[in-house]
Enzyme design. Structure first.
Site, PDB file in Angstrom:
ATOM      1  CE  LYS A   1      -7.204 -11.446  -4.200  1.00  0.00           C
ATOM      2  NZ  LYS A   1      -6.839 -11.099  -2.848  1.00  0.00           N
TER       3      LYS A   1
ATOM      4  CE  LYS B   1     -16.290  -1.864  -7.862  1.00  0.00           C
ATOM      5  NZ  LYS B   1     -17.261  -1.515  -6.829  1.00  0.00           N
TER       6      LYS B   1
ATOM      7  CE  LYS C   1      -3.835  -2.227   2.450  1.00  0.00           C
ATOM      8  NZ  LYS C   1      -4.390  -2.417   3.810  1.00  0.00           N
TER       9      LYS C   1
END
Ligand code: TRP
Length: 334
Positions: free
Chosen positions: A197, A200, A117
């Site tokens: 993976k 969305k 992140k």
């Protein structure tokens, strides 16, 4: 019926990313639905986790509501499970603060997700993405959950939660049990691109709200065994992501038919996908029907979430009484 306390407790959380997609469904939610029969379950839409990433406050209520609606549509049953929104139970964040006092700072910095992140958003390396796993540990421990159904990507966070428990119990006396991850034994599901993976944001998945035409459009063009170039080439189902999906959606007989058809070039990839789509469609239709039923009653979802929060809060408040006693802090007076 109130969930029985004799059974082991499960907790799992999901980010309010809006609509559910096939990856969430196969990787997590289908498993949660099955677990409801044998465990006392708490399922939570973790809005306070979501604020650590860039987001738009005006969109948060819809994201939370859509996620809760889709979870119910998939079969999370409020009569058997407690479904609620994290911020409706402020004891989670209170416990997270208490746990942070026994959480080694170095461990937080070593978490893969923290590093990922930070790299993704170098301009927003806030303390919340560092302490994210502490709130996650609080989510679990506040209900005394001993089993946590999660994907492989949460392994490290679960290990850290266990370490936090050991440190806490050593410092303040036996309070929490070490939670265990319950990894789904399902095959790893790649996106329709056959590469990353399912997610969305990558656009390589199918939303559970998609209509048949659009869902089929995505499936029709999805990646298959890359070595099967011409219709007459035999394929290898074990190298084909579509076959992985068949394992979820098709009967054993159908899977055997696919295997034979593919390895002998008896069927083409489009035939194989048409068969798959029969199974996908049945699930999408069932979920859609249940969603429409829910949405036909105004306030139905809100009422379920309010009742879930009430039940969750009763348990969480009791845990916090014990936690404050251990710490020797007073807490609220009323
Ligand atoms: N971090 C988890 C995820 O992104 C979501 C989550 C929050 C969670 N709290 C949890 C999962 C507690 C299991 C238990 O998928």
């Amino acid at each position: 019926m109130a969930p029985s306390t004799a059974r082991e407790t499960i907790f799992s959380g999901i980010q309010p990313s809006g609509e559910l997609h096939l990856g969430n469904y196969l990787g997590a939610v289908r498993n949660w639905v099955a677990l409801q029969d044998s465990y006392r379950c708490f399922f939570c839409v973790v809005d306070y986790h979501a604020i650590t990433q860039p987001f738009e406050p005006a969109e948060m209520p819809r994201r939370v509501r859509d996620m809760a609606t889709d979870l119910l549509a998939c079969g999370i049953d409020p009569a058997r499970s407690t479904l609620f929104v994290q911020s409706a139970v402020p004891e989670h964040t209170e416990l997270a603060w208490a746990l942070s006092a026994v959480t080694p700072h170095g461990e937080l910095g070593r978490m893969t997700q923290f590093k990922e992140k930070s790299e993704k958003n170098p301009d927003n390396i806030n303390a919340g993405i560092l302490t994210y796993p502490v709130l996650q540990a609080a989510d679990i421990l506040i209900y005394g959950a001993t089993r946590v159904p999660v994907g492989e990507d949460q392994r490290q966070h679960l290990e850290l939660a266990r370490e936090i428990v050991r440190k806490w119990n050593a410092r303040f006396g036996q309070t929490f049990a070490e939670p265990e991850a319950l990894f789904s034994s399902t095959p790893k599901i790649l996106g329709l691109d056959g590469q990353a993976k399912m997610s969305k944001s990558l656009g390589n998945t199918i939303s559970l709200r998609e209509n048949d035409e659009s869902a089929w459009g995505k499936l029709r063009t999805a990646a298959t065994d890359p070595a099967r170039v011409r219709r007459t080439d035999p394929g290898d189902p074990d190298k084909c992501n579509i076959f992985t999906l068949h394992r979820f959606f098709s009967s054993a007989e159908r899977q055997a038919e696919v295997r034979t058809g593919c390895t002998t070039a008896g069927i083409g990839c489009i035939d194989c996908k048409k068969w798959l789509f029969e199974g996908v469609k049945a699930d999408l239709h069932r979920i859609r029907a249940r969603r429409e039923e829910l949405l036909a009653t105004p306030q139905a979802v809100d009422t379920i979430l309010a009742e879930g929060a009430r039940r969750a809060r009763a348990v969480a408040a009791e845990t916090m009484v014990r936690v404050r006693q251990r710490l020797g802090v007073a807490g609220p007076k009323d």
